[in-house]
Design an enzyme around this catalytic site. Structure first.
Site, mmCIF file in Angstrom:
data_model
loop_
_atom_site.group_PDB
_atom_site.id
_atom_site.type_symbol
_atom_site.label_atom_id
_atom_site.label_comp_id
_atom_site.label_asym_id
_atom_site.label_seq_id
_atom_site.Cartn_x
_atom_site.Cartn_y
_atom_site.Cartn_z
ATOM 1 N N GLY A 421 0.793 -1.216 0.000
ATOM 2 C CA GLY A 421 0.000 0.000 0.000
ATOM 3 C C GLY A 421 0.829 1.271 0.000
ATOM 4 O O GLY A 421 0.286 2.369 0.160
ATOM 5 N N ASP A 422 2.129 1.160 -0.209
ATOM 6 C CA ASP A 422 3.022 2.315 -0.125
ATOM 7 C C ASP A 422 2.869 3.221 -1.352
ATOM 8 O O ASP A 422 2.923 2.755 -2.498
ATOM 9 C CB ASP A 422 4.468 1.836 -0.015
ATOM 10 C CG ASP A 422 5.437 2.970 0.198
ATOM 11 O OD1 ASP A 422 5.528 3.468 1.331
ATOM 12 O OD2 ASP A 422 6.098 3.379 -0.788
ATOM 13 N N ALA A 423 2.719 4.516 -1.108
ATOM 14 C CA ALA A 423 2.531 5.469 -2.206
ATOM 15 C C ALA A 423 3.774 5.577 -3.078
ATOM 16 O O ALA A 423 3.678 5.680 -4.309
ATOM 17 C CB ALA A 423 2.166 6.841 -1.637
#
Length: 469
Positions: A421-423
């Site tokens: 889920g890391d941008a």
């Protein structure tokens, strides 16, 4: 019970973990059976059969898949975690009893293939790499007690002097003799092609930091080592890192090795993926990249909590305020990151005055109190199954999947983490794909990089920064 096989096949295509336990999929062309969530390529419909239980699948002549391990799943969620931890504990008690991987497989009661799958899932490394790591750690302990290097090597199970020296130097940056006589100043031999710029960039990410300073090819970092603020100084020159610490030498050396990431296996990743269609170009351009860990796991966990759902710029400012207000002061003027005990003694109002939101203050305090009380044995998580470690971290209020994966990656050194889920991860992949991938698509894209997904992730992060060119 009558099944609609076409409907089950449609569910199988989704790779949804929620379907695990509802049915099993048998693939006639490969002779294996899988969980619905198996990451392997989906076979054609005409080559698939469905089963209620593993026994049904085995009676049809199929064997369990080595990737999704349906046999482990049906024995219970924690059965394979216990098997890994019990086997690992036996090795820690007596390394000399395990001369090679077959000895380890016999102790676990598994085939070599099943043993490899077990260790890659729970240790994030191969059984051979696990043995090498523990042997070096054991030797470090014996040398610290005054044992001669040759005797320590025999006790740890090394079969030859050459392999002992090679493996010890690769993981510590020092020869066994140099480690035995370690002082507060030491020079570490860096791995071939080591990239220091990412380490300098990580510790120099806050120009106003009260805990670190970076100047040219040198850095200073204040950290709580041995119960008090200690100063770690590192200067990079060619293939050597010249280091000085003002704490117990071996504790300082351990912190430096973590900070430099020199005991990780970057070479194996590079050999396998330098020509990969997705990441090959950046892996080749960034050859020698290692993941710098924080000196202690708590600092990484605290940073992950601070960084949840806010910009990096604001997270950096919160971290600076926290350390400036409650970090231990070193004579150099730098401050050490506050320990979990120090943070646990704070209250919500105190953190709110530092511009923490109410929820972020609550989550940081909950984590600090869990670590300080022993509810979360953070220092011991690296010895556990990665799955159990993730579950324990995720059981603390406010710690979600991204925070868990980041803490495992940056604080504990697990090699197969994926903060999907890391941008930044999505942004880096969007540059390559020309479309921003969903979280599910990120997991699918990076599946093939297991058991090195931590390093794959770090390569993508590093590719976003100008210091990689």
């Amino acid at each position: 019970m009558r099944w609609n096989d076409d409907a089950l096949y449609a569910q199988f295509l989704l790779r949804d973990p929620a379907n695990n336990g509802k049915f099993l999929t048998g693939v006639l062309t490969t002779g294996i059976y899988c969980l619905p969530s198996c990451p392997a390529r989906r076979p054609k419909r005409e080559n698939v059969r469905f089963f209620h239980t593993p026994d049904e699948a085995r009676q049809s002549g199929l064997r369990p898949c080595h990737r999704c391990r349906p046999d482990f799943f049906y024995r219970g969620a924690e059965w394979h975690e216990d098997l890994y931890e019990q086997t690992a504990a036996r090795v820690r008690r007596d390394q000399s009893a395990f001369a090679d991987v077959p000895d380890l497989a016999a102790a676990a009661g598994l085939s070599r293939t099943a043993l490899t799958d077990l260790f890659r899932e729970h240790a994030h490394e191969s059984p051979g790499a696990f043995l090498r790591r523990l042997r070096v750690e054991h030797v470090c302990g014996l040398l610290g007690q005054g044992m001669k290097p040759t005797d320590a090597a025999v006790s740890a199970g090394f079969e030859s002097s050459s392999s002992f020296h090679e493996q010890f130097t690769a993981r510590t940056g020092l020869t066994p003799g140099a480690y035995a006589s370690l002082g507060q100043g030491f020079a570490l031999r860096l791995p071939p092609g080591y990239r220091s710029q990412e380490v300098l960039a990580f510790y120099g990410r806050d120009p106003q930091s009260v805990s670190e300073s970076v100047s040219g090819s040198s850095l200073k970092k204040c950290a709580p080592i041995g119960g008090k603020p200690a100063l770690v100084e590192i200067a990079f020159e060619g293939d050597t890192a010249y280091c000085r610490v003002d704490c117990a030498p071996r504790e300082g050396h351990r912190a430096v090795v973590r900070m430099l990431g020199i005991d990780s296996d970057a070479a194996g990743f590079e050999r396998q993926f330098s020509a990969d269609p997705l990441l090959g170009a950046i892996v080749t351009r960034q050859k020698g990249l290692r993941i710098p860990l924080t000196p202690q796991p708590w600092e990484a966990l605290a940073w992950a909590i601070l960084g949840q759902q806010i910009s990096v710029k604001f997270a950096v400012a919160l971290r600076r305020e926290l350390i400036g207000a409650f970090g231990g002061l070193h004579p150099s003027g730098l401050r050490a990151h506050p320990t979990p005990e120090a943070v646990a003694a704070l209250d919500l109002d105190t953190l709110r005055k530092l511009k923490f939101s109410g929820s972020k203050a609550e989550y940081l305090l909950a984590a600090a109190r869990a670590v300080a009380s022993g509810e979360l044995p953070l220092a011991s998580l690296r010895e556990m199954s990665a799955r159990r470690a993730a579950r324990l971290l995720g059981g603390i209020r406010g710690i979600g999947p991204w925070t868990v994966q980041y803490a495992l990656l940056r604080g504990l050194g697990f090699a197969d983490c994926l903060p999907s889920g890391d941008a930044g991860l999505a942004q880096g992949l969007a540059r390559m794909l020309e479309v921003r991938p969903s979280e599910a698509r990120i997991r699918e894209l990076l599946t093939k990089f297991s058991p090195w997904r931590s390093l794959a992730t770090y390569h993508i992060w590093a590719s976003l920064k100008g210091d990689c060119e």
